[in-house]
Design an enzyme around this catalytic site. Sequence first.
Site, mmCIF file in Angstrom:
data_model
loop_
_atom_site.group_PDB
_atom_site.id
_atom_site.type_symbol
_atom_site.label_atom_id
_atom_site.label_comp_id
_atom_site.label_asym_id
_atom_site.label_seq_id
_atom_site.Cartn_x
_atom_site.Cartn_y
_atom_site.Cartn_z
ATOM 1 N N ASP A 28 -13.194 -85.424 -68.934
ATOM 2 C CA ASP A 28 -14.462 -85.671 -68.282
ATOM 3 C C ASP A 28 -15.026 -84.301 -67.876
ATOM 4 O O ASP A 28 -14.325 -83.288 -67.917
ATOM 5 C CB ASP A 28 -14.209 -86.557 -67.058
ATOM 6 N N ASP A 60 -11.716 -88.305 -63.407
ATOM 7 C CA ASP A 60 -11.628 -88.554 -61.964
ATOM 8 C C ASP A 60 -12.244 -89.861 -61.511
ATOM 9 O O ASP A 60 -11.995 -90.299 -60.387
ATOM 10 C CB ASP A 60 -12.307 -87.417 -61.196
ATOM 11 N N ARG A 64 -30.270 -93.261 -60.880
ATOM 12 C CA ARG A 64 -30.186 -91.894 -60.344
ATOM 13 C C ARG A 64 -31.123 -90.948 -61.098
ATOM 14 O O ARG A 64 -31.770 -90.096 -60.495
ATOM 15 C CB ARG A 64 -28.743 -91.399 -60.414
ATOM 16 N N LYS A 80 -16.690 -93.397 -73.697
ATOM 17 C CA LYS A 80 -15.672 -92.354 -73.566
ATOM 18 C C LYS A 80 -14.423 -92.706 -74.371
ATOM 19 O O LYS A 80 -13.849 -91.860 -75.063
ATOM 20 C CB LYS A 80 -15.328 -92.124 -72.093
ATOM 21 N N ASP A 133 -18.041 -83.674 -65.078
ATOM 22 C CA ASP A 133 -18.377 -83.547 -63.657
ATOM 23 C C ASP A 133 -17.165 -83.857 -62.781
ATOM 24 O O ASP A 133 -16.523 -84.897 -62.936
ATOM 25 C CB ASP A 133 -19.534 -84.478 -63.293
ATOM 26 N N GLU A 142 -21.040 -82.340 -59.307
ATOM 27 C CA GLU A 142 -21.676 -83.487 -59.959
ATOM 28 C C GLU A 142 -23.103 -83.056 -60.277
ATOM 29 O O GLU A 142 -23.932 -82.875 -59.378
ATOM 30 C CB GLU A 142 -21.677 -84.711 -59.041
ATOM 31 N N SER A 183 -18.963 -86.738 -71.463
ATOM 32 C CA SER A 183 -19.535 -86.703 -70.122
ATOM 33 C C SER A 183 -20.641 -87.726 -69.906
ATOM 34 O O SER A 183 -21.499 -87.927 -70.777
ATOM 35 C CB SER A 183 -20.093 -85.296 -69.859
ATOM 36 N N GLY A 184 -20.617 -88.301 -68.721
ATOM 37 C CA GLY A 184 -21.735 -89.127 -68.287
ATOM 38 C C GLY A 184 -22.862 -88.285 -67.729
ATOM 39 O O GLY A 184 -23.855 -88.823 -67.244
ATOM 40 N N ASN A 222 -15.399 -94.592 -64.565
ATOM 41 C CA ASN A 222 -15.900 -94.607 -65.937
ATOM 42 C C ASN A 222 -14.971 -93.872 -66.898
ATOM 43 O O ASN A 222 -15.209 -93.871 -68.110
ATOM 44 C CB ASN A 222 -17.320 -94.021 -66.012
#
Length: 297
Positions: A96, A252, A141, A229, A98, A105, A184-185, A255
């Site tokens: 991941d 972490d 967001r 992912k 962030d 983040e 990554s999201g 997701n």
Amino acid sequence: MTSNLAAVSYGVHLSPESLVNLRKVLADAGAAVSSESHSGDHRFSVVTAGLAAGSEALVDLAGVRRNVAAAASAGIDTAIVPEELRQASRKLLIMDVDSTLIQQEVIELLAAHAGKREEVAAVTEAAMRGELDFAQSLHARVAVLAGLPMDVVESVRQEVRLSLGAAELVAAFKEAGHVVAVVSGGFNQILRPIAEELGLDHWIANELEIVDGVLTGKVLGAVIDRAAKEKYLREWAAAEGISLEHTIAVGDGANDLDMLSAAGIGIAFNAKPAVRAVADAAINMPYLDAVRHIANV
């Protein structure tokens, strides 16, 4: 009995007493220590034990991991790793971004420019705990970014800092001939220069829509979420000819759970409690390169 597993203990407070306790827990679970080596540096200590594992330990590996985690002293973590993975000639590390590869983040850094950091941070926390659908939370967001000039992207790039040990971890895997990927999201506009600088083999994130030099508050295409992912882990491993048993996933948040579950070993890095509870291993100190010791790189 043969040595089929390794117990890798690491932490800033690794003491002889904690190791005695670990050996007892392992023996009670049917996995006696057959060999032991010490490594680490000024930041943290590492003890790697080869395990002569009985059939009960191999059958109930998840149970052994739970027992070891429950008995761990404060400041110490132990990963129980198949020797097949540790000795594999070619592995894939997927991470991941962030709060894993990087310390921040990114969506919160961007939201700060819109005066919405606290609001967005609260949503991010809930999403990472698994309380909200990730795709829906991402759209909500990103919507607060509408109207920001694209210059804020470059400003945020300058704020991003790699996690401690991240560059060293990637370099070590690459030098040993392994494959390193991130999924990554977050956003390609931030990830791209990081991926290029680190020389990552595979990487992907969401794409912020920018029209006439302004963020629209939308992302382009399908969201990189929990399912995506895992999908990219499987696709990249297959493309590289690496079995899933020889993959290491690090993350972490909620997701990341599918990716962590599908990998040969899933590692929770300073993760949310729900992630630590189900991951194969956890790193609860700020040094990402502890992954090297788990994976034997």
